[in-house]
Design a protein around this motif. Structure first.
Motif, PDB file in Angstrom:
ATOM      1  N   CYS A   2       9.597  78.383  67.411  1.00 57.84           N
ATOM      2  CA  CYS A   2      10.634  77.348  67.441  1.00 57.84           C
ATOM      3  C   CYS A   2      11.489  77.506  68.687  1.00 57.84           C
ATOM      4  O   CYS A   2      11.821  78.614  69.103  1.00 57.84           O
ATOM      5  CB  CYS A   2      11.493  77.431  66.193  1.00 57.84           C
ATOM      6  N   GLY A  47      14.524  76.139  68.935  1.00 56.58           N
ATOM      7  CA  GLY A  47      15.889  75.752  68.592  1.00 56.58           C
ATOM      8  C   GLY A  47      16.950  76.822  68.757  1.00 56.58           C
ATOM      9  O   GLY A  47      18.112  76.499  68.985  1.00 56.58           O
ATOM     10  N   CYS A  48      16.585  78.098  68.582  1.00 54.35           N
ATOM     11  CA  CYS A  48      17.605  79.139  68.749  1.00 54.35           C
ATOM     12  C   CYS A  48      16.935  80.495  68.938  1.00 54.35           C
ATOM     13  O   CYS A  48      15.717  80.621  68.938  1.00 54.35           O
ATOM     14  CB  CYS A  48      18.600  79.148  67.585  1.00 54.35           C
ATOM     15  N   THR A  55      16.637  82.986  67.077  1.00 52.95           N
ATOM     16  CA  THR A  55      15.947  83.622  65.949  1.00 52.95           C
ATOM     17  C   THR A  55      14.441  83.652  66.205  1.00 52.95           C
ATOM     18  O   THR A  55      13.755  84.596  65.829  1.00 52.95           O
ATOM     19  CB  THR A  55      16.261  82.887  64.634  1.00 52.95           C
ATOM     20  N   GLY A  56      13.937  82.590  66.836  1.00 48.92           N
ATOM     21  CA  GLY A  56      12.511  82.559  67.174  1.00 48.92           C
ATOM     22  C   GLY A  56      11.614  82.415  65.963  1.00 48.92           C
ATOM     23  O   GLY A  56      10.611  83.136  65.817  1.00 48.92           O
ATOM     24  N   CYS A  57      11.952  81.466  65.083  1.00 48.35           N
ATOM     25  CA  CYS A  57      11.146  81.274  63.869  1.00 48.35           C
ATOM     26  C   CYS A  57       9.700  80.949  64.227  1.00 48.35           C
ATOM     27  O   CYS A  57       9.431  80.179  65.152  1.00 48.35           O
ATOM     28  CB  CYS A  57      11.728  80.148  63.022  1.00 48.35           C
ATOM     29  N   MET A 100      12.269  77.515  57.922  1.00 49.60           N
ATOM     30  CA  MET A 100      12.868  77.101  59.199  1.00 49.60           C
ATOM     31  C   MET A 100      14.074  76.226  58.865  1.00 49.60           C
ATOM     32  O   MET A 100      14.180  75.722  57.744  1.00 49.60           O
ATOM     33  CB  MET A 100      11.881  76.261  60.028  1.00 49.60           C
ATOM     34  N   CYS A 101      14.943  76.017  59.852  1.00 51.63           N
ATOM     35  CA  CYS A 101      16.085  75.126  59.602  1.00 51.63           C
ATOM     36  C   CYS A 101      15.743  73.716  60.098  1.00 51.63           C
ATOM     37  O   CYS A 101      14.783  73.521  60.846  1.00 51.63           O
ATOM     38  CB  CYS A 101      17.339  75.663  60.289  1.00 51.63           C
ATOM     39  N   GLY A 131      15.813  73.223  63.936  1.00 56.09           N
ATOM     40  CA  GLY A 131      14.636  73.819  64.553  1.00 56.09           C
ATOM     41  C   GLY A 131      13.403  72.952  64.350  1.00 56.09           C
ATOM     42  O   GLY A 131      12.619  72.727  65.276  1.00 56.09           O
ATOM     43  N   LEU A 147      19.377  81.902  58.740  1.00 61.95           N
ATOM     44  CA  LEU A 147      18.422  81.970  59.854  1.00 61.95           C
ATOM     45  C   LEU A 147      19.052  81.639  61.201  1.00 61.95           C
ATOM     46  O   LEU A 147      18.682  82.218  62.229  1.00 61.95           O
ATOM     47  CB  LEU A 147      17.278  80.951  59.641  1.00 61.95           C
ATOM     48  N   ILE A 148      19.970  80.714  61.182  1.00 63.19           N
ATOM     49  CA  ILE A 148      20.381  80.066  62.435  1.00 63.19           C
ATOM     50  C   ILE A 148      21.239  80.980  63.312  1.00 63.19           C
ATOM     51  O   ILE A 148      22.243  81.521  62.854  1.00 63.19           O
ATOM     52  CB  ILE A 148      21.130  78.752  62.128  1.00 63.19           C
TER      53      ILE A 148
HETATM   54  S1  SF4 Z   1      16.773  79.234  62.833  1.00 66.61           S
HETATM   55 FE1  SF4 Z   1      16.224  77.108  63.126  1.00 66.61          FE
HETATM   56  S2  SF4 Z   1      16.564  76.660  65.288  1.00 66.61           S
HETATM   57 FE2  SF4 Z   1      16.558  78.897  65.030  1.00 66.61          FE
HETATM   58  S3  SF4 Z   1      14.453  79.497  65.485  1.00 66.61           S
HETATM   59 FE3  SF4 Z   1      14.610  79.226  63.255  1.00 66.61          FE
HETATM   60  S4  SF4 Z   1      14.015  77.098  62.882  1.00 66.61           S
HETATM   61 FE4  SF4 Z   1      14.439  77.298  65.073  1.00 66.61          FE
END
Ligand code: SF4
Ligand code: SF4
Ligand code: FES
Length: 535
Positions: free
Chosen positions: A249, A251-252, A254-256, A285-286, A289, A375-376
């Motif tokens: 991912c 988005g942030c 965390t690297g989901c 995941m969020c 993301g 997660l975020i």
């Molecule tokens: S927390 Fe959300 S934005 Fe961050 S890596 Fe996971 S899915 Fe992506």
């Protein structure tokens, strides 16, 4: 390690495992709707029933039932073993379990299937879940009989808008309660519940609320059927046309871990789905993301430009040469990007240190934002830690503006994708540079100010390595082919180097990876991961 037998196969298990979870770890699926490895087990769907053989000296638990004797045309009283839900029964060392080999289990699965489909609209041709629906899969595997009920099925609400992202179809719902449990147990927002009884059951949103927040997409993801659909994916694609690659991912920090689904026929990305990784994102995941898949197509830089006009790669590189001719190395800045992969950033750093001789590094990326304890991460870039690994002394992007304003930086080479928003005064500062070359995926201030823009492929068009906030190196695979004139940023760096008179001696991604010594990069799951939204 303790173990039990399932249909004669030895299944090792960890203390606390249910039968279904232990089997799942060994790659054996016991059919299920309500069970999910990341949720509690209410055992309400009864699809996972198995026959547990009595231990020596133990009396079998038998049930008195009426069995239809077709020859006699009457029901006959018989006995059958009491089946147990594999999702709730804990594994016990030495126990013997029958599933595929038990005629009683087979009969139970068929009956549960038939009962779940009794009032189901079977509107598969217009259902987004078709192709990855447990009702379809299990009908084919365990039922294979047409509907016997001749009555009008019970009708329930359809197209119910649960919130800005999710739409509910009560007729397709099998009342497994996964969505309710996810919101309560993982999103920590118990906004969903069930109302009514029996075949009038339906899922509802708490009065005065809507299904919103940062984890609504996961309700659709855990739904084993087509009852919950996301506004984002609804009616957009038929899943059997989609292919999938393991991705990370964007988005942030965390690297989901994710599956990036795309249609090779039109070279388009359609959605993100979580890829299980106990160490990073478990099964989730969020929403933000999952929506980053849009970045593969929206706000992209797809053409080579010189002074804002579309140009050929050759003339752009000729301009790069002219712009940087005679520029003293002390006044050249290099901008790395926390949005780009380790490989892209490595190539840029290599050009700067080994060839240009500059040590003036800055790092660009998106501004910090919302964070939570689920997660975020507040860092909205997938590779801040990777840039730090490569160049611990890289300064924040805002300091570049100060250096330009002070006249200490007159030229810059930038991985120009996504920066924090800047005001017109700062844009004018960037525009005052005598030479600015942006190798960019997306539109943004560096692209707006650059004399030369070289389009770069996004993470969806080229493989790359990203280091998450915990320092874990993870690879994203390429999904679609490069869009427009985009080329991998590391490749553009090699072209820029050549235009400036340097030969980096590289032409392949694997050569950069060898230099990076990334042999310890976490191997992604195989690209052929089956297309399914729910375990
Ligand atoms: S927390 Fe959300 S934005 Fe961050 S890596 Fe996971 S899915 Fe992506
Ligand atoms: S909407 Fe889906 S996840 Fe929720 S109870 Fe119904 S079938 Fe289960
Ligand atoms: S999966 Fe066991 S009862 Fe639903």
């Amino acid at each position: 390690m303790p173990s039990f037998k399932l249909d004669g196969k030895t299944i090792p298990f960890e203390p606390g495992d249910s039968i279904i979870h232990a089997a799942d770890r060994q790659g054996i699926e016991i059919p299920h709707y309500c069970w999910h490895p990341g949720l509690s087990a209410p055992a309400n769907c009864r699809m996972c029933l198995v026959e547990i053989l009595p231990a020596p000296n133990q009396r079998p638990i038998m049930l008195d039932i009426l069995h239809w004797d077709a020859a006699a045309g009457a029901y006959k009283p018989v006995q059958k073993p009491k089946l147990q839900p594999a999702c709730q029964m804990g594994a016990v060392d030495g126990m013997e379990v029958k599933a595929e080999t038990s005629p009683h289990v087979k009969d139970a699965r068929k009956t549960v299937q038939e009962s779940l489909l009794l009032n189901h609209p079977v509107d598969c041709p217009i259902c987004d879940q078709a192709g990855e629906c447990k009702l379809q899969d299990y009908w084919l595997e365990y039922q294979k009989t047409p509907k016997r009920m001749r009555d009008e099925p019970v009708h329930k609400p359809k197209g119910v808008v649960f919130g800005p992202t999710i739409v509910y179809d009560a007729e397709r719902c099998v009342m497994c309660t996964r969505c309710i449990r996810f919101m309560e147990e993982d999103a920590k927002d118990p906004v969903l519940d069930m109302r009514e009884r029996g075949n009038l059951n339906e899922i509802m949103v708490a009065p005065g609320r809507q299904l919103d927040g940062h984890y609504t997409f996961m309700t659709e993801h855990v739904c084993p059927v087509g009852a919950l659909t996301t506004v984002d994916f609804r009616f957009k694609a038929r899943v059997w046309f989609l292919k999938s690659v393991p991705s990370i991912c964007q988005g942030c920090a965390t690297g989901c871990n994710a599956h990036l689904d795309y249609d090779p026929r039109n070279n388009r990305v359609y959605r993100y789905r979580p890829r299980d990784n106990e160490k990073v994102n478990k099964y989730w995941m969020c929403d933000e993301g999952m929506l980053t898949h849009h970045r593969a197509h929206e706000g992209r830089v797809l053409e080579t430009t010189v002074s804002g006009r579309v140009a050929s790669q050759a003339s752009a590189l000729e301009t790069v040469k002219k712009l940087f001719e005679g520029a003293p190395k002390e006044s050249i800045a290099v901008v790395l990007s926390a949005q780009h992969s380790l490989e892209d950033n490595w190539a840029m750093r290599e050009l700067a240190t080994a060839f240009l001789g500059t040590t003036s590094f800055f790092v660009a990326g998106m501004a910090e934002g919302y964070e939570d304890r689920i997660l975020i991460h507040k860092d909205k870039n997938p590779n801040t830690a990777g840039v730090k690994e490569l160049c611990a002394g890289a300064r924040p992007f805002t300091e570049l503006l100060t250096e330009i304003a002070a006249g200490r930086v007159t030229h810059a080479l930038a991985l120009g994708s996504r920066t924090p928003p800047i005001d017109p005064k700062d844009l004018a500062t960037l525009q005052s540079l005598r030479g600015l070359v942006a190798i960019a995926v997306d539109e943004g201030p560096l692209v707006d100010a650059a004399q030369v823009v070289l389009p770069a492929t996004s993470w969806a068009e080229s493989a790359g390595t990203y280091v998450n906030a915990k320092g874990l190196r993870q690879q994203a695979e390429r999904a679609i082919h490069p869009l427009g004139s985009a080329r991998p940023a590391w490749e553009q760096v090699i072209h820029v180097a050549r235009a400036l008179g340097f030969e980096m001696g590289l032409s392949k991604l694997r050569e950069i990876r060898a230099k990076l010594l990334v042999s310890d990069v976490a191997a992604p799951a195989p690209a052929s991961t089956p297309m399914t939204t729910t375990p």
